[in-house]
Design a protein around this motif. Structure first.
Motif, mmCIF file in Angstrom:
data_model
loop_
_atom_site.group_PDB
_atom_site.id
_atom_site.type_symbol
_atom_site.label_atom_id
_atom_site.label_comp_id
_atom_site.label_asym_id
_atom_site.label_seq_id
_atom_site.Cartn_x
_atom_site.Cartn_y
_atom_site.Cartn_z
ATOM 1 N N PHE A 1 0.821 -1.208 0.000
ATOM 2 C CA PHE A 1 0.000 0.000 0.000
ATOM 3 C C PHE A 1 0.859 1.264 0.000
ATOM 4 C CE2 PHE A 1 -2.825 3.046 2.349
ATOM 5 C CZ PHE A 1 -3.877 3.077 1.452
ATOM 6 N N ARG A 2 1.939 1.257 0.774
ATOM 7 C CA ARG A 2 2.748 2.467 0.943
ATOM 8 C C ARG A 2 3.937 2.572 -0.011
ATOM 9 N NH1 ARG A 2 2.501 1.266 6.973
ATOM 10 N NH2 ARG A 2 0.843 2.594 7.742
ATOM 11 N N ARG A 3 4.278 1.513 -0.698
ATOM 12 C CA ARG A 3 5.503 1.484 -1.504
ATOM 13 C C ARG A 3 5.434 2.424 -2.701
ATOM 14 N NH1 ARG A 3 8.029 -3.227 -5.143
ATOM 15 N NH2 ARG A 3 10.076 -2.291 -5.409
ATOM 16 N N ARG A 4 6.454 3.231 -2.840
ATOM 17 C CA ARG A 4 6.623 4.076 -4.027
ATOM 18 C C ARG A 4 7.720 3.434 -4.847
ATOM 19 N NH1 ARG A 4 8.655 8.262 -6.763
ATOM 20 N NH2 ARG A 4 7.117 9.624 -7.692
ATOM 21 N N LEU A 5 7.398 3.056 -6.065
ATOM 22 C CA LEU A 5 8.349 2.337 -6.907
ATOM 23 C C LEU A 5 9.502 3.243 -7.320
ATOM 24 C CD1 LEU A 5 5.756 0.469 -9.114
ATOM 25 C CD2 LEU A 5 7.054 -0.449 -7.199
ATOM 26 N N PRO A 6 10.730 2.756 -7.215
ATOM 27 C CA PRO A 6 11.883 3.574 -7.600
ATOM 28 C C PRO A 6 11.841 3.927 -9.088
ATOM 29 C CG PRO A 6 12.557 1.325 -7.039
ATOM 30 C CD PRO A 6 11.092 1.424 -6.786
ATOM 31 N N ASN A 7 12.214 5.138 -9.387
ATOM 32 C CA ASN A 7 12.285 5.658 -10.761
ATOM 33 C C ASN A 7 10.946 5.676 -11.479
ATOM 34 O OD1 ASN A 7 15.146 5.982 -10.555
ATOM 35 N ND2 ASN A 7 15.332 3.772 -10.873
ATOM 36 N N ALA A 8 9.859 5.558 -10.749
ATOM 37 C CA ALA A 8 8.528 5.591 -11.372
ATOM 38 C C ALA A 8 7.984 7.013 -11.359
ATOM 39 C CB ALA A 8 7.575 4.671 -10.613
ATOM 40 N N ASN A 9 7.118 7.306 -12.286
ATOM 41 C CA ASN A 9 6.472 8.618 -12.277
ATOM 42 C C ASN A 9 5.011 8.494 -11.844
ATOM 43 O OD1 ASN A 9 5.347 7.484 -14.523
ATOM 44 N ND2 ASN A 9 5.870 9.145 -15.917
ATOM 45 N N ILE A 10 4.744 7.488 -11.019
ATOM 46 C CA ILE A 10 3.419 7.282 -10.436
ATOM 47 C C ILE A 10 3.609 7.180 -8.924
ATOM 48 C CG2 ILE A 10 3.490 4.755 -10.660
ATOM 49 C CD1 ILE A 10 0.450 4.915 -11.339
ATOM 50 N N GLU A 11 2.626 7.636 -8.205
ATOM 51 C CA GLU A 11 2.716 7.661 -6.745
ATOM 52 C C GLU A 11 2.416 6.280 -6.150
ATOM 53 O OE1 GLU A 11 3.950 10.317 -5.422
ATOM 54 O OE2 GLU A 11 3.809 11.481 -7.252
ATOM 55 N N SER A 12 2.480 6.193 -4.837
ATOM 56 C CA SER A 12 2.153 4.950 -4.141
ATOM 57 C C SER A 12 0.652 4.697 -4.187
ATOM 58 C CB SER A 12 2.598 5.041 -2.676
ATOM 59 O OG SER A 12 1.797 5.996 -1.989
ATOM 60 N N ILE A 13 0.261 3.463 -3.908
ATOM 61 C CA ILE A 13 -1.158 3.125 -3.807
ATOM 62 C C ILE A 13 -1.807 3.992 -2.733
ATOM 63 C CG2 ILE A 13 -2.798 1.315 -3.145
ATOM 64 C CD1 ILE A 13 -0.851 -0.704 -4.476
ATOM 65 N N ALA A 14 -1.112 4.194 -1.609
ATOM 66 C CA ALA A 14 -1.639 5.019 -0.515
ATOM 67 C C ALA A 14 -1.973 6.419 -1.001
ATOM 68 C CB ALA A 14 -0.638 5.081 0.637
ATOM 69 N N THR A 15 -1.078 7.004 -1.787
ATOM 70 C CA THR A 15 -1.290 8.361 -2.285
ATOM 71 C C THR A 15 -2.469 8.405 -3.253
ATOM 72 O OG1 THR A 15 1.042 8.888 -2.025
ATOM 73 C CG2 THR A 15 -0.211 10.277 -3.523
ATOM 74 N N ILE A 16 -2.548 7.440 -4.138
ATOM 75 C CA ILE A 16 -3.646 7.398 -5.111
ATOM 76 C C ILE A 16 -4.981 7.192 -4.394
ATOM 77 C CG2 ILE A 16 -4.626 6.070 -7.044
ATOM 78 C CD1 ILE A 16 -1.622 5.540 -7.844
ATOM 79 N N TYR A 17 -4.998 6.311 -3.406
ATOM 80 C CA TYR A 17 -6.215 6.044 -2.641
ATOM 81 C C TYR A 17 -6.647 7.297 -1.874
ATOM 82 C CZ TYR A 17 -9.400 3.500 0.484
ATOM 83 O OH TYR A 17 -10.489 3.061 1.181
ATOM 84 N N ALA A 18 -5.693 7.926 -1.186
ATOM 85 C CA ALA A 18 -5.999 9.151 -0.437
ATOM 86 C C ALA A 18 -6.562 10.212 -1.376
ATOM 87 C CB ALA A 18 -4.747 9.662 0.274
#
Length: 170
Positions: free
Chosen positions: A30-47
């Protein structure tokens, strides 16, 4: 079928798909932000999804303070502001786990349902200025907000998939 019943059914289904997509999501995923990605974490998208629904329903349609402000959710979730458009600086402050969002989710869903039930036919036909221009409240609810939830459920499913989890539950 009544327009309110149709819109309520669409909201219920969008929230159900989002809940099913997150049902097996652990806090690390839920909280992981993928390295070098230009998309946020699941937590951020859900919030962001919940904040946007709250702000659009309560702020734009009901002309009230969003629940995030009126219900002390900043303190409960540990998020300083309900950013309408997440950015890197804001997303690093989203550390709440999925379980911590349960109360806010329930409050937002109830508020949305109460709003839909309270709208008259004239209200549904009233135009508001939204992010994509003027549209009726019915079109705004049925289109933008529900599509917003569905689009973010797809993002969440994809983020689960690249982390080795099953994305959509079906």
């Amino acid at each position: 079928m009544d327009v309110r019943a149709l819109i309520q059914g669409q909201f219920d289904q969008a929230h159900q798909i989002l809940a099913m997509t997150l049902a097996d999501c652990d806090d690390a995923t839920f909280r992981r932000r993928l390295p070098n990605a230009n998309i946020e974490s699941i937590a951020t998208i859900y919030a962001h999804s919940l904040f946007a629904e709250d702000m659009m329903v309560n702020g734009m349609i009901r002309k009230q303070s969003p629940l995030y402000q009126s219900g002390a959710w900043a303190e409960k979730l540990g998020i300083k502001s309900a950013a309408p458009m997440p950015n890197i600086e804001w997303s690093t402050g989203v550390s709440a786990g999925l379980a911590q969002f349960a109360g806010y989710l329930a409050a937002v869903q109830k508020s949305t349902s109460d709003c839909i039930a309270s709208l008259s036919d004239a209200d549904l036909d009233r135009e508001i200025d939204g992010p994509v221009g003027k549209q009726t409240i019915a079109a705004f609810l049925s289109g933008l907000i529900i599509q917003h939830l569905a689009a973010h459920a797809g993002e969440i499913a994809a983020l689960k998939g690249v982390q080795g989890k099953k994305g959509l539950p079906f």
